[in-house]
Design a protein around this motif. Structure first.
Motif, short mmCIF file in Angstrom:
data_model
loop_
_atom_site.label_atom_id
_atom_site.label_comp_id
_atom_site.label_asym_id
_atom_site.label_seq_id
_atom_site.Cartn_x
_atom_site.Cartn_y
_atom_site.Cartn_z
N ASP A 152 -2.45 -2.79 -2.22
CA ASP A 152 -2.79 -1.54 -2.89
C ASP A 152 -1.60 -0.59 -3.06
OD1 ASP A 152 -4.61 0.04 -4.24
OD2 ASP A 152 -5.20 1.16 -2.46
N HIS A 153 -0.44 -1.14 -3.38
CA HIS A 153 0.71 -0.31 -3.70
C HIS A 153 0.57 0.22 -5.12
CE1 HIS A 153 3.83 -1.60 -0.47
NE2 HIS A 153 2.60 -1.84 -0.04
N SER A 154 1.22 1.33 -5.40
CA SER A 154 1.22 1.88 -6.75
C SER A 154 2.15 1.06 -7.64
CB SER A 154 1.66 3.34 -6.73
OG SER A 154 3.05 3.43 -6.45
N LEU A 155 1.97 1.22 -8.96
CA LEU A 155 2.83 0.49 -9.90
C LEU A 155 4.28 0.91 -9.72
CD1 LEU A 155 0.69 0.60 -13.18
CD2 LEU A 155 0.96 -1.30 -11.58
N ASP A 156 4.53 2.19 -9.48
CA ASP A 156 5.90 2.66 -9.30
C ASP A 156 6.52 2.07 -8.03
OD1 ASP A 156 5.80 4.17 -11.60
OD2 ASP A 156 5.24 6.03 -10.58
N GLU A 157 5.73 2.01 -6.95
CA GLU A 157 6.24 1.42 -5.71
C GLU A 157 6.59 -0.05 -5.92
OE1 GLU A 157 3.98 3.87 -2.14
OE2 GLU A 157 2.89 2.27 -3.18
N ILE A 158 5.72 -0.78 -6.61
CA ILE A 158 5.97 -2.20 -6.86
C ILE A 158 7.20 -2.38 -7.73
CG2 ILE A 158 5.02 -4.32 -7.83
CD1 ILE A 158 2.23 -3.18 -7.25
N ALA A 159 7.33 -1.54 -8.76
CA ALA A 159 8.47 -1.64 -9.66
C ALA A 159 9.79 -1.47 -8.90
CB ALA A 159 8.35 -0.59 -10.77
N GLU A 160 9.83 -0.51 -8.00
CA GLU A 160 11.05 -0.29 -7.22
C GLU A 160 11.33 -1.47 -6.30
OE1 GLU A 160 12.99 2.94 -4.07
OE2 GLU A 160 11.00 3.28 -4.92
#
Length: 309
Positions: A152-160
């Motif tokens: 359940d990470h955010s899209l921004d967290e995953i992108a980084e």
């Protein structure tokens, strides 16, 4: 959390940490592990699902934690600890997957890259069904599906973390979810029997349970390597391995199979019952044991395996 990080740093003031991961780990490393203990089960779960193996996942997590320990002085914001550790672990997993031999084992049966019509997102509730199947996805899609639908990470967290953009993550999620939906029913893995190794492990267990340490040593090579979680990484001959077992609480060892791999399991006496506590991985070359990995401090390994079963 800030107090934990500060306390850990204070124990290092005026003392350079030993950066060589050979031999016994020092007390400062144990303090670091205590600081991040609340994250270790999630980190292991991620590494295990990325690699397709609970044991390989633990090995990679151990390497990632030691790398983080060496670089802890670079982390000024304690709130960034979780994504920082996940990033290190993720990079270690990618290195593992890209290894040619590991890829042949961990990525066998990949879904093809043909275009598949998108399906409804699996969503966070998909849980362990997704976790067991993501090994069939390419690394980036595997990471994105795990981090979004399981952790359940955010899209921004995953992108980084994966070195992409939010749009790139969305695309990877759609591809990965579609491939998972298109997978055929997965056959139950049949363990590969190595009769020579099975006989060697049987003899190892017999001698170990008899506390015949000279007999155990005779089964190993002169340069056999030993890795004991949170404690030691180096030559078996230089370790206090057998001494620790001699003076430890009641235990017994037995052969078993974990995820299709022949391993040893240590049972601990709890009241009047023997209960499985942790696995030991033994590897051999030419009928001689040359590598032992003892996961005594990692109860989550068998917990994951039992949950999958």
């Amino acid at each position: 959390m800030n107090q934990q990080i500060r306390k850990f740093r204070e124990t290092r003031q005026g003392i350079e940490p030993r950066l060589d991961p050979e031999g016994l780990y020092d007390i400062r490393y144990r303090a670091f592990l205590e600081t991040v203990s609340h994250m270790r089960v999630r980190l292991h779960r991620y590494c295990a699902r990325m690699t397709g193996s609970a044991l390989d996942g633990e090995d990679i997590m151990q390497e990632a934690l030691f790398e983080a320990y060496r670089k802890i002085g670079l982390l000024d914001d304690a709130q960034a600890l979780r994504p920082w550790l996940f990033r290190i672990a993720h990079n270690r997993c990618i290195d593992f997957i890209r290894n040619r031999q590991a890829r042949q084992r961990a990525e066998a049966g990949y879904a093809s890259d043909e275009i598949v019509l998108p399906v409804e997102p699996a969503g966070p509730g998909a849980g362990r069904a997704i976790e067991r199947l993501v090994v069939h996805l390419p690394p980036k899609e595997r990471a994105c599906v795990l981090l979004k639908d399981v952790f359940d990470h955010s899209l921004d967290e995953i992108a980084e973390l994966v070195g992409s953009t939010s749009g790139g993550v969305k695309s990877a999620l759609n591809r990965g979810r579609a491939k998972l939906a298109a997978l055929p029913a997965q056959p139950v893995a049949v363990p590969v029997h190595d009769l020579g190794l099975e006989r060697l492990l049987g003899r190892y267990v017999e001698l170990f349970n008899a506390r015949d340490w000279d007999g155990v040593r005779a089964l190993t090579s002169a340069d056999a390597r030993l890795r004991v979680s949170d404690c030691y990484n180096g030559l078996l001959s230089r370790s206090p391995y057998f001494v620790e077992y001699e003076r430890g609480e009641p235990w017994r060892m037995r052969p078993d199979v974990v995820e299709g791999e022949a391993v040893l399991v240590v049972d601990r006496l709890r009241g009047e019952d023997w209960q499985p506590a942790y696995p030991v991985r033994v590897q051999a070359t030419g009928g001689v044991i040359d590598r032992i990995a003892d996961y005594y401090a990692c109860p989550w390994i068998l917990e994951m395996v039992f949950a999958d079963g």
